[in-house]
Design a protein around this motif. Sequence first.
Motif, mmCIF file in Angstrom:
data_model
loop_
_atom_site.group_PDB
_atom_site.id
_atom_site.type_symbol
_atom_site.label_atom_id
_atom_site.label_comp_id
_atom_site.label_asym_id
_atom_site.label_seq_id
_atom_site.Cartn_x
_atom_site.Cartn_y
_atom_site.Cartn_z
ATOM 1 N N SER A 23 50.903 41.749 39.424
ATOM 2 C CA SER A 23 52.040 41.495 38.533
ATOM 3 C C SER A 23 52.781 42.777 38.171
ATOM 4 N N GLY A 24 52.176 43.934 38.491
ATOM 5 C CA GLY A 24 52.753 45.225 38.119
ATOM 6 C C GLY A 24 52.171 45.771 36.822
ATOM 7 N N ALA A 25 51.453 44.917 36.084
ATOM 8 C CA ALA A 25 50.841 45.333 34.822
ATOM 9 C C ALA A 25 49.692 46.304 35.088
ATOM 10 N N LYS A 26 49.440 47.162 34.111
ATOM 11 C CA LYS A 26 48.307 48.094 34.174
ATOM 12 C C LYS A 26 47.121 47.461 33.458
ATOM 13 N N THR A 120 46.930 35.880 36.572
ATOM 14 C CA THR A 120 47.381 36.819 35.539
ATOM 15 C C THR A 120 48.658 36.235 34.941
ATOM 16 N N THR A 121 49.791 36.433 35.594
ATOM 17 C CA THR A 121 51.047 35.825 35.142
ATOM 18 C C THR A 121 51.339 34.534 35.892
ATOM 19 N N ALA A 122 50.589 34.249 36.938
ATOM 20 C CA ALA A 122 50.723 33.065 37.801
ATOM 21 C C ALA A 122 51.955 33.126 38.691
ATOM 22 N N ASP A 147 40.937 33.398 34.620
ATOM 23 C CA ASP A 147 42.197 33.442 33.876
ATOM 24 C C ASP A 147 42.192 34.770 33.124
ATOM 25 N N ARG A 148 43.091 35.680 33.519
ATOM 26 C CA ARG A 148 43.173 36.978 32.843
ATOM 27 C C ARG A 148 43.847 36.879 31.480
ATOM 28 N N GLU A 149 44.313 35.678 31.130
ATOM 29 C CA GLU A 149 44.925 35.435 29.817
ATOM 30 C C GLU A 149 46.133 36.344 29.572
ATOM 31 N N ALA A 150 47.022 36.389 30.557
ATOM 32 C CA ALA A 150 48.205 37.251 30.462
ATOM 33 C C ALA A 150 49.486 36.461 30.716
ATOM 34 N N GLY A 151 49.507 35.207 30.273
ATOM 35 C CA GLY A 151 50.707 34.397 30.413
ATOM 36 C C GLY A 151 50.672 33.390 31.536
#
Length: 176
Positions: A23-26, A120-122, A147-151
Motif C-alpha cells: 500500500s506504500g505505508a511504512k 491492509t487497505t484491500a 487483517d492488518r486493520e488498516a482500512g
Amino acid sequence: MSELSDALKECGALQFGEFTLASGAKSDYYINIKKASTDPKVLGLIARLMADKVRENGIEADRIAGVVLGAVPLEAALALETGLPFVMVRKEKKDHGTGKQIEGDLNAGETILMVEDVVTTAGSCVKGIQVLREAGADVKWVLSVIDREAGGAEALEAEGVRFIPLVKGSELLGER
C-alpha cells in the motif's frame, strides 16, 4: 487463533524491522505469508481454518478466486479442502497467449468467495473484485489469513463484500 499465530511465528512469517507495504505505508512488522504458504504444514493449517470459516459462516460459493501471486497457494489448498473450483485473477491482462486476466473457468452469475493472504487497505483485492464483477461474477465474501486493520475491512464493506479474517494483526502482535 493462537494455533495459527504460533505457526506463523514458528515458520518465520512474522518479521520485525522497517518495511514498506504494498500500500506504500511504512510498518515496523511484516507478515510474509509466502513463507507460510510454501510450508506444507502451515498451508494445510491455513486451508483447514479457512474451510472451517466457510462452514461456520454458511458460505455457499460456486467458486473461489484470488489475485495472483499471494492468494494462489491459499485458494488451491482451500479448493482441495472444500472441493470448490478456483480461478486466478491477474493484476493486468496478459499481452501474450490468450490475453486473459482471469485464468480458469468462470461463468457469469457465479457466486465467488475471494481469498487473500494479507489485507491492509484491500487495494489489490478491490481491483480483483472489480475484474470478477466485470466478468459477471457475484463476489460476496473475502476470506483472508491476516487483517492488518488498516482500512481494508472498511474498503471491502464499501464494495458490499463481507470480510472474514482468520486473525487480526493486533491479535498476532498481542500474542508475541
